[in-house]
Every structure is written in C-alpha cells, then in structure tokens.
Design an enzyme around this catalytic site. Structure first.
Site, PDB file in Angstrom:
ATOM      1  N   CYS A 211     -11.680 -50.887   8.227  1.00 24.58           N
ATOM      2  CA  CYS A 211     -10.517 -51.272   7.701  1.00 24.58           C
ATOM      3  C   CYS A 211      -9.316 -51.540   8.400  1.00 24.58           C
ATOM      4  O   CYS A 211      -9.329 -52.294   9.445  1.00 24.58           O
ATOM      5  CB  CYS A 211     -10.219 -50.321   6.409  1.00 24.58           C
ATOM      6  SG  CYS A 211     -11.208 -50.911   4.836  1.00 24.58           S
TER       7      CYS A 211
ATOM      8  N   HIS B 239     -15.295 -49.659   3.256  1.00 22.61           N
ATOM      9  CA  HIS B 239     -15.622 -48.362   3.284  1.00 22.61           C
ATOM     10  C   HIS B 239     -17.134 -48.201   3.375  1.00 22.61           C
ATOM     11  O   HIS B 239     -17.591 -48.002   2.351  1.00 22.61           O
ATOM     12  CB  HIS B 239     -14.813 -47.652   2.417  1.00 22.61           C
ATOM     13  CG  HIS B 239     -13.153 -47.832   2.840  1.00 22.61           C
ATOM     14  ND1 HIS B 239     -12.357 -46.774   3.673  1.00 22.61           N
ATOM     15  CD2 HIS B 239     -12.364 -48.534   2.222  1.00 22.61           C
ATOM     16  CE1 HIS B 239     -11.398 -47.153   3.901  1.00 22.61           C
ATOM     17  NE2 HIS B 239     -11.078 -48.164   2.952  1.00 22.61           N
TER      18      HIS B 239
ATOM     19  N   GLU C 117     -18.383 -45.196   4.036  1.00 18.04           N
ATOM     20  CA  GLU C 117     -18.364 -43.636   3.634  1.00 18.04           C
ATOM     21  C   GLU C 117     -18.592 -43.446   2.192  1.00 18.04           C
ATOM     22  O   GLU C 117     -18.770 -42.262   1.710  1.00 18.04           O
ATOM     23  CB  GLU C 117     -16.979 -42.812   4.236  1.00 18.04           C
ATOM     24  CG  GLU C 117     -15.891 -43.324   3.659  1.00 18.04           C
ATOM     25  CD  GLU C 117     -15.309 -44.409   4.353  1.00 18.04           C
ATOM     26  OE1 GLU C 117     -14.055 -44.549   4.067  1.00 18.04           O
ATOM     27  OE2 GLU C 117     -15.873 -45.441   5.047  1.00 18.04           O
TER      28      GLU C 117
ATOM     29  N   GLY D 288     -15.134 -10.850  -0.841  1.00 21.28           N
ATOM     30  CA  GLY D 288     -16.331 -10.950  -1.656  1.00 21.28           C
ATOM     31  C   GLY D 288     -16.973 -12.373  -1.697  1.00 21.28           C
ATOM     32  O   GLY D 288     -17.767 -12.812  -2.464  1.00 21.28           O
ATOM     33  N   GLY D 289     -15.924 -13.440  -1.106  1.00 25.57           N
ATOM     34  CA  GLY D 289     -16.414 -14.872  -1.377  1.00 25.57           C
ATOM     35  C   GLY D 289     -17.147 -15.250  -0.083  1.00 25.57           C
ATOM     36  O   GLY D 289     -17.525 -14.380   0.843  1.00 25.57           O
ATOM     37  N   VAL D 290     -17.633 -16.442  -0.118  1.00 27.40           N
ATOM     38  CA  VAL D 290     -18.516 -17.025   0.738  1.00 27.40           C
ATOM     39  C   VAL D 290     -18.025 -17.284   2.314  1.00 27.40           C
ATOM     40  O   VAL D 290     -18.593 -16.975   3.238  1.00 27.40           O
ATOM     41  CB  VAL D 290     -19.246 -18.377   0.317  1.00 27.40           C
ATOM     42  CG1 VAL D 290     -18.187 -19.516   0.270  1.00 27.40           C
ATOM     43  CG2 VAL D 290     -20.392 -18.740   1.317  1.00 27.40           C
ATOM     44  N   ASP D 291     -17.051 -17.814   2.262  1.00 25.67           N
ATOM     45  CA  ASP D 291     -16.201 -17.758   3.637  1.00 25.67           C
ATOM     46  C   ASP D 291     -15.902 -16.746   4.360  1.00 25.67           C
ATOM     47  O   ASP D 291     -16.379 -16.727   5.524  1.00 25.67           O
ATOM     48  CB  ASP D 291     -14.853 -18.658   3.589  1.00 25.67           C
ATOM     49  CG  ASP D 291     -14.962 -20.002   2.639  1.00 25.67           C
ATOM     50  OD1 ASP D 291     -15.915 -20.592   2.968  1.00 25.67           O
ATOM     51  OD2 ASP D 291     -13.964 -20.534   2.335  1.00 25.67           O
TER      52      ASP D 291
ATOM     53  N   SER E 118     -17.313 -14.065   4.215  1.00 22.37           N
ATOM     54  CA  SER E 118     -18.825 -13.205   4.226  1.00 22.37           C
ATOM     55  C   SER E 118     -19.594 -14.004   5.197  1.00 22.37           C
ATOM     56  O   SER E 118     -20.170 -13.193   6.171  1.00 22.37           O
ATOM     57  CB  SER E 118     -19.665 -13.339   2.963  1.00 22.37           C
ATOM     58  OG  SER E 118     -18.840 -12.499   1.821  1.00 22.37           O
TER      59      SER E 118
END
Length: 509
Positions: free
Chosen positions: A79, A167, A169, A222-225, A227
């Site tokens: 674009c 686009h 994507e 305790g979250g994924v990031d 951990s």
C-alpha cells in the site's frame, strides 16, 4: 543470528499482522519505525515497507532513504510502501477516483512473475487505500490489476523490488500467505528454520554468554510469560536464577499453593513470599482503580526489593517482556494513550540498580506458548487464561477487604472450574468474576435477603487488543448461577457481561 526480514513501519494498523504472517513461515522478522531504522546486518534477507494512514502526496508524510535498500535487498512495498517506491522514482500517485476499501478481485495476474506464482485470476484481495498509483516510472511493470485499480501490483525490471496496493497479511486476501511466501522464501531465499527449538537453542546460548556466572532474580506471576522466561534462563544458568513468587492476597483460590507446586516439578529455584497483609493495608480505603493499581505496584516493588536483597551479589533482573510491549514503546506515533496503568515491574531496575535481561522480547504471545510447549511447561500454566497483575483488586469495584476477596475467590473458583468441567475453558480467551459495589433484594426460603451482586465475564480474542463476549450456553450459565447463589454466602444475584472491546475493556477497572 537467524536470517531475518526487516519490516519498516510507516504507521499502519496492520504492521504487527505482517510480522505475524512472516513468522508463521518460520522466518524471523523485526519491526522498526521509519524514523529509527537500524544498521542493516548481513543476516537481513529482505525488506517490507508497511502501509500508512498518510498520503505520499503530503509534504510531511513519512520518508526514508530508499537508496539504502534498492538493488541491495529484495523489497516488498505494501500500500503506502508501494506508493512511496513509485512516487520516489517519479511515478504519479493521485487520490483514487473510486476509493477502494474491502474485498476486491484480481482481474489480471502475471503468473509468470515469481511474486504471483500459483496465484490465479479472480483471487480475492483486501484493499484499504485512498490514493492510487496512476502512472508507473519507466522501469516499473504492472503484474496484477483489479477492475478498478490498474496498478494493483508491480515489479521493477532487473531487480527484486515489488509493490502491491492490497494487504496480503489479512485473511480476506485469500492468496495473501502464498504471496508472502513467494516473496520471503523464493525471492529472499529464506531457509524457514526459525522454529521454537531453534529459538530455544539460540537464546540459551546468548543467555550463557550474556550472564556468565552472574546471579539473576525474576518475579514469577504464575503466568506463561514469566514462566517461559524463567525456564529459558534456568536452561542457561541453572541455580544462579532466583525466582520470587509473591502472594499479594489477590490471587485466585488455591493459586499460591498450586503455582508453587507446579514450579517444584520444573526444577526452578523458587521462593514463595506471603505478603497479603502488606497489600491489604496499603489498599485500605482506596476505591479509585488507578489508586489501587499504583498501591499494588508500590508494595510489590518494596516486597520484591527486600527479598532480592537477601540474595547475595545479584546483578540482573529478568523480566517477561514480550514483543508487542517493545513495539509499543518505539512505535511510529510513540506509546498509545493510557487507558489503564499496567501493573508491571517497570520501577524495579532503577530502584535496585540492576541490569535487565528479557529473553522473550522478540516473541508474540502465541510464540511464547509454542516455546513453552517445546520446553515442557506444565499445561496448567501454558494454557492458563491471562490474569491481571493487580489480581482480584480490580475485579472488586470499590474498596478491597479480605472478606470481599474471599467472596470473589469462591465465586471465581466455581466459574472457572465449571468452564473446565464443561470443556469450555479452552474455547474462552479470558474469564473471571467481578464483585459489584451494590446489593440486591432476593428471597431465600421464606426470608428476604439483601446481598451482593456478582458479574461473570468471558471473552474470545486473539491478543486482547479487541475482544467479543463469549456466547456461553444458557444451560451452563444457569447451572453456574445456581451453584454460586447456593454455595457462596452473601451473594444472591449473578449477571453476565455481554459487552465487547471496544467500547468496553475486558476488565471492569
């Protein structure tokens, strides 16, 4: 270093989506704003110029020194990027006679051109532009058209420079992924070896070199990031990583014990800290959401700092920062307007005088999960719904007390366990309960009650930037409502939130 595609961001709303599509092809890419382009390293295999809300006809529109790339690397302009390439070489860009937004179909395609290999006439593409390229420079040739846009795509003769005015994507461009694959794999000759296993090997080696024998402290949530960040650093330096998990008294029912138990099986060096009373004292009497968030952040920093200083000679603070946070901080327009203060450990590096290590700062959320899976992260953490840093404090409207936390923990536990039992948990992106600052009249037995109201919230989303309320089965909601009212003392009414984001946010505060 991995091969990479460089994406130059001119401010398009779709730029992050381009990056996600490139990475789906197992090719690493980075987004950099047009006004902060890095030195081009030898591992860069190609460049994508993004779209933009601006017009190349405006004097103050974004510009870059295109000669830095032309003839040296393959280029794909999307674009605005395509219009800028043409305009810079003397092409004529004008406001579209027929402004083309939304779906369109290719009426002409040069399928012999490598960019359009395997793309057929009538392929659907997604347009979003107010300007159009009317006349191309002499060395440019048209390789695709729609019925209303003659120059839907072009190629610069004698070099690997391409422009498309749609686009690729977005999913509405049915052959968009094939076009990106043609550019990245066939034209840029990328080897598609950027996989979770490759990322792990490369990152662990970098961490070993960066950290050496130094000690690192990390706050687990305790979250994924956090951990996954912990597991990567542990792979590199073992027991020199010291993890701290703070119980702020605002976690879900049994969460403190369950998370610590999960981490035990992962071999991590984790210390649990019960600081509930400190958080409750600081929150006492505070009703404003921002005041509550800041109070929680302050106490967390104090507690974490105290615990970290008990470890001798710590030199690094590890954080689970992910790529969207990095992009936001250096975006074309700068950080977006603050809707809510985000609870993080942003004040810790300055307070503790530590160097920062962020092993996930090149990954999107879904990529973090893939890396976590490859590392063998516990399923309960890997697929856990996002949970706000301030915890239940921002799901209790008004002031926070231990009694209110207990009530909400019980309600939330019934709701989340119910989703899991009904096999609905993994269909929901995020779910939780909200304790409202009102009472309602009810009847239990033959007696009038005047008790609390709770709202249930469940949303579907990809990344949390937008979200729709989840259409849970009526029978399930009826059962959960009945269970909550019968089992949680002090609650006599349950409502379900059917607001989408925007205009609402996922959390109520």
């Amino acid at each position: 270093m991995s091969e990479q595609i460089l994406i130059i961001d001119f401010g398009s709303q779709y730029t992050q989506l381009i990056a996600r599509r490139v990475r789906e092809l197992n090719v690493y890419c980075e987004i950099h704003p047009y006004n902060n382009i890095p030195e081009i390293s030898e591992n860069v295999k190609g460049v994508i110029f993004s779209g933009s809300p601006c017009s190349v006809r405006d004097e103050d529109s974004p510009r870059i020194p295109i000669e830095k790339f032309r003839g040296k690397l393959p280029i794909l302009g999307v674009c605005y990027g395509a219009q800028l390439l043409a305009f810079t070489e003397g092409g004529f860009v004008t406001p579209s006679e027929n402004r083309e937004y939304g779906r369109a179909n290719l009426s002409k395609v040069n399928s012999l051109n490598p960019l359009f290999d395997g793309v057929d006439i009538d392929s659907q593409v997604w347009m979003s532009h107010g300007d159009t390229i009317k006349d191309l420079p002499e060395s440019f040739e048209i390789i695709a058209s729609t019925r209303s846009v003659n120059v839907a795509a072009y190629h610069v003769k004698g070099e690997d420079t391409y422009g498309i005015q749609f686009h690729p994507e977005v999913t509405h461009s049915t052959d968009g992924k094939a076009i990106l694959r043609n550019f990245i794999v066939n034209i840029c000759d990328c080897s598609q070896d950027w996989t979770p296993a490759h990322f792990i090997d490369e990152t662990v080696e970098q961490l070993k070199e960066q950290l050496g024998d130094d000690k690192v402290v990390l706050g687990l949530s305790g979250g994924v990031d956090s951990s996954v960040a912990a597991m990567l650093i542990h792979e590199a330096i073992g027991k020199n990583l010291h993890c701290i998990f703070v119980d702020n008294g605002l976690l879900r029912k049994h969460e403190y014990e369950d998370v610590l138990e999960s981490y035990k099986h992962m071999g991590l060096n984790v210390k649990g800290v019960d600081a509930k009373d400190l958080f409750y004292d600081e929150l006492k009497g505070k009703t404003d959401p921002e005041a509550k968030r800041k109070a929680i952040g302050k106490v967390f920093i104090d507690v974490f700092d105290t615990e970290a200083h008990k470890i001798q000679e710590v030199k690094w603070l590890a954080q689970g920062t992910i790529y969207p946070d990095v992009i936001e901080s250096v975006s074309v327009k700068g950080p977006s307007a603050t809707i809510k203060s985000h609870h993080n450990v942003g004040g810790l590096p300055e307070k503790m005088n530590l160097k920062v290590v962020e092993p996930l700062n090149s990954l999107f959320k879904d990529e973090v999960r893939k890396v976590g899976s490859a590392l063998g992260l516990d399923e309960a953490i890997l697929n856990r719904h996002p949970f706000p840093g301030p915890g239940l404090a921002i799901r209790i409207l008004g002031d926070v007390t231990p009694e209110k936390v207990h009530v909400l923990q019980e309600v939330d536990y019934i709701f989340i366990q119910g989703l899991k039992t009904a096999n609905l948990y993994n269909q929901v992106w995020q779910a939780g309960a909200v304790l409202l600052p009102i009472n309602s009249v009810g009847v239990m037995g033959d007696e009038r009650t005047y008790e609390r109201v709770v709202a249930l919230r469940a949303v579907t989303s990809v990344d949390g930037m937008t979200a729709d309320w989840c259409h849970l089965p009526y029978e399930f909601l009826a059962e959960i409502s009945n269970t909550i009212i019968n089992k949680v003392k002090g609650v006599n009414r349950v409502v379900y939130d059917i607001s989408s984001k925007p205009p609402a946010t996922i959390e109520w505060e």
